[in-house]
Enzyme design. Structure first.
Site, PDB file in Angstrom:
ATOM      1  N   LYS A 131       1.816   4.320 -11.424  1.00 58.66           N
ATOM      2  CA  LYS A 131       0.801   3.297 -11.165  1.00 58.66           C
ATOM      3  C   LYS A 131       0.576   2.386 -12.382  1.00 58.66           C
ATOM      4  CE  LYS A 131      -0.108   4.169  -6.819  1.00 58.66           C
ATOM      5  NZ  LYS A 131       0.233   3.209  -5.758  1.00 58.66           N
ATOM      6  N   PHE A 180       2.383  13.857  -5.123  1.00 54.26           N
ATOM      7  CA  PHE A 180       2.517  15.293  -4.890  1.00 54.26           C
ATOM      8  C   PHE A 180       1.142  15.939  -4.982  1.00 54.26           C
ATOM      9  CE2 PHE A 180       6.860  14.270  -5.727  1.00 54.26           C
ATOM     10  CZ  PHE A 180       7.625  15.287  -5.161  1.00 54.26           C
ATOM     11  N   LYS A 181       0.928  16.971  -4.188  1.00 55.42           N
ATOM     12  CA  LYS A 181      -0.325  17.730  -4.287  1.00 55.42           C
ATOM     13  C   LYS A 181      -0.338  18.487  -5.614  1.00 55.42           C
ATOM     14  CE  LYS A 181      -1.993  17.199   0.033  1.00 55.42           C
ATOM     15  NZ  LYS A 181      -1.881  15.762   0.189  1.00 55.42           N
ATOM     16  N   GLN A 240       9.190  15.751  -9.363  1.00 51.78           N
ATOM     17  CA  GLN A 240       8.014  14.980  -8.951  1.00 51.78           C
ATOM     18  C   GLN A 240       8.044  13.581  -9.568  1.00 51.78           C
ATOM     19  OE1 GLN A 240       4.194  16.890  -9.048  1.00 51.78           O
ATOM     20  NE2 GLN A 240       5.019  18.931  -8.673  1.00 51.78           N
ATOM     21  N   ARG A 282     -10.949   9.598   0.860  1.00 50.21           N
ATOM     22  CA  ARG A 282     -10.595  10.757   1.685  1.00 50.21           C
ATOM     23  C   ARG A 282      -9.373  10.437   2.549  1.00 50.21           C
ATOM     24  NH1 ARG A 282     -16.129  10.652   1.694  1.00 50.21           N
ATOM     25  NH2 ARG A 282     -16.336   9.584   3.709  1.00 50.21           N
ATOM     26  N   ALA A 306       2.751  12.187 -13.527  1.00 47.55           N
ATOM     27  CA  ALA A 306       3.801  11.331 -12.947  1.00 47.55           C
ATOM     28  C   ALA A 306       3.211  10.205 -12.101  1.00 47.55           C
ATOM     29  CB  ALA A 306       4.757  12.179 -12.110  1.00 47.55           C
ATOM     30  N   TYR A 307       2.264  10.549 -11.240  1.00 48.21           N
ATOM     31  CA  TYR A 307       1.647   9.543 -10.366  1.00 48.21           C
ATOM     32  C   TYR A 307       0.992   8.444 -11.213  1.00 48.21           C
ATOM     33  CZ  TYR A 307      -1.464   7.548  -6.790  1.00 48.21           C
ATOM     34  OH  TYR A 307      -2.108   6.696  -5.941  1.00 48.21           O
ATOM     35  N   ASN A 345       0.809  -1.215   0.000  1.00 50.57           N
ATOM     36  CA  ASN A 345       0.000   0.000   0.000  1.00 50.57           C
ATOM     37  C   ASN A 345       0.844   1.268   0.000  1.00 50.57           C
ATOM     38  OD1 ASN A 345      -2.472   1.722   0.737  1.00 50.57           O
ATOM     39  ND2 ASN A 345      -1.070   2.072   2.452  1.00 50.57           N
TER      40      ASN A 345
END
Length: 276
Positions: free
Chosen positions: A197, A94-95, A105, A231, A192-193, A89
């Site tokens: 994944k 990054f926000k 990033q 959330r 990037a995220y 997990n």
């Protein structure tokens, strides 16, 4: 050595990981390890679950630290003679408002989400006992990012014969391309995220294939899954699911009954196999 079944959840002192530990404590007949980089935070999370009458155990684990992974590996080998359930997990994002350059990033996110997860698998998958279960937490972002890749990249990522070495080279290339400022020209999405994944989902497909070749009769099932929009500190307060709701699909995959023949090597969301 204990014959008790054992489950490990990485990055589980908060968010979805914490909710997965909570659910496993209720449903898994064995020891459940909550792990986190920070020992104080990990122990505080364990204490919180103990207040609910649950009995998680704690082990330190920083997936970015090879030594930390090996320490956990040796502990599991010595105490349990192996591992029954692994939920990968731990991950970072990054926000949206973060001002770090895209190349930074990309490199930082890839290091943890893909390469560190792969390192955990390298050390812990060999410990899997028959009927073991592995859940790699991916994201729907993997599917949306894949759709934004060039046809050539999509073909490579969807290939049933792609090797781990080829996947590693592609993930490295993404980071290099962002540093050179050519990632879009080279067919990568600006996400990037999402790309990290994609790596996790494709890695899961490869690992499942390898398990079929090397441990055919052992009934081990390994999948990637999307918990949904949850959330957490990572996704923010506007997300549609509570952490406990986000834990449902990962826990379903972690507890597939002995003798189940699938899903295996799939990308699963809402307990259903998604087309990759």
């Amino acid at each position: 050595m204990s014959n008790t079944p054992v489950a490990v959840v990485t990055g589980s002192n908060k968010g979805i990981g914490f909710a997965i530990v909570r659910a496993l404590c209720k449903q898994f007949s064995g020891d459940v390890y909550l792990t986190s980089r920070n020992i104080e935070r990990g122990k505080a999370a364990v204490a919180k679950l103990q207040e609910e009458g649950l009995k998680p155990l704690f082990h330190q684990l920083d997936i970015d630290d090879q030594q930390s992974i090996q320490t956990l590996r040796d502990f599991l080998k010595e105490k349990y003679g192996g591992l029954n359930v692994l939920v990968n997990n731990a991950g970072i994002a990054f926000k949206v408002a973060d001002t770090a350059p895209f190349a930074v990033q990309a490199e930082v996110t890839m290091k943890t989400n893909f390469f560190a997860t792969r390192n955990v698998c390298k050390e812990l998958l060999p410990l899997l006992k028959p009927n073991g279960r592995v859940v790699n937490i991916s994201s729907m972002c993997a599917i949306s990012a894949l759709a934004k890749c060039s046809q050539d990249l999509q073909q490579k990522f969807r290939s049933d014969t792609i090797t781990e070495e080829e996947l590693v080279k592609l993930m490295e290339k993404f980071v290099e391309d962002t540093k050179k400022g050519v990632h879009e020209k080279e067919g990568w999405p600006n996400h990037a995220y999402g790309v990290t994944k994609i790596g996790v989902t494709v890695l899961s497909r490869i690992q499942a294939r390898m398990l079929n070749e090397t441990r055919k009769g052992d009934g081990i099932l390994l999948n990637a899954c999307c918990p949904g929009w949850v959330r957490t500190d990572m996704a923010g307060p506007r997300a549609t699911k509570s952490p406990d709701e986000g834990a449902e699909t990962p826990v379903y995959l972690a507890l597939l009954p002995p003798g189940a023949d699938g899903p295996h090597g799939q990308h699963v969301s809402e307990k259903k196999v998604q087309k990759w």
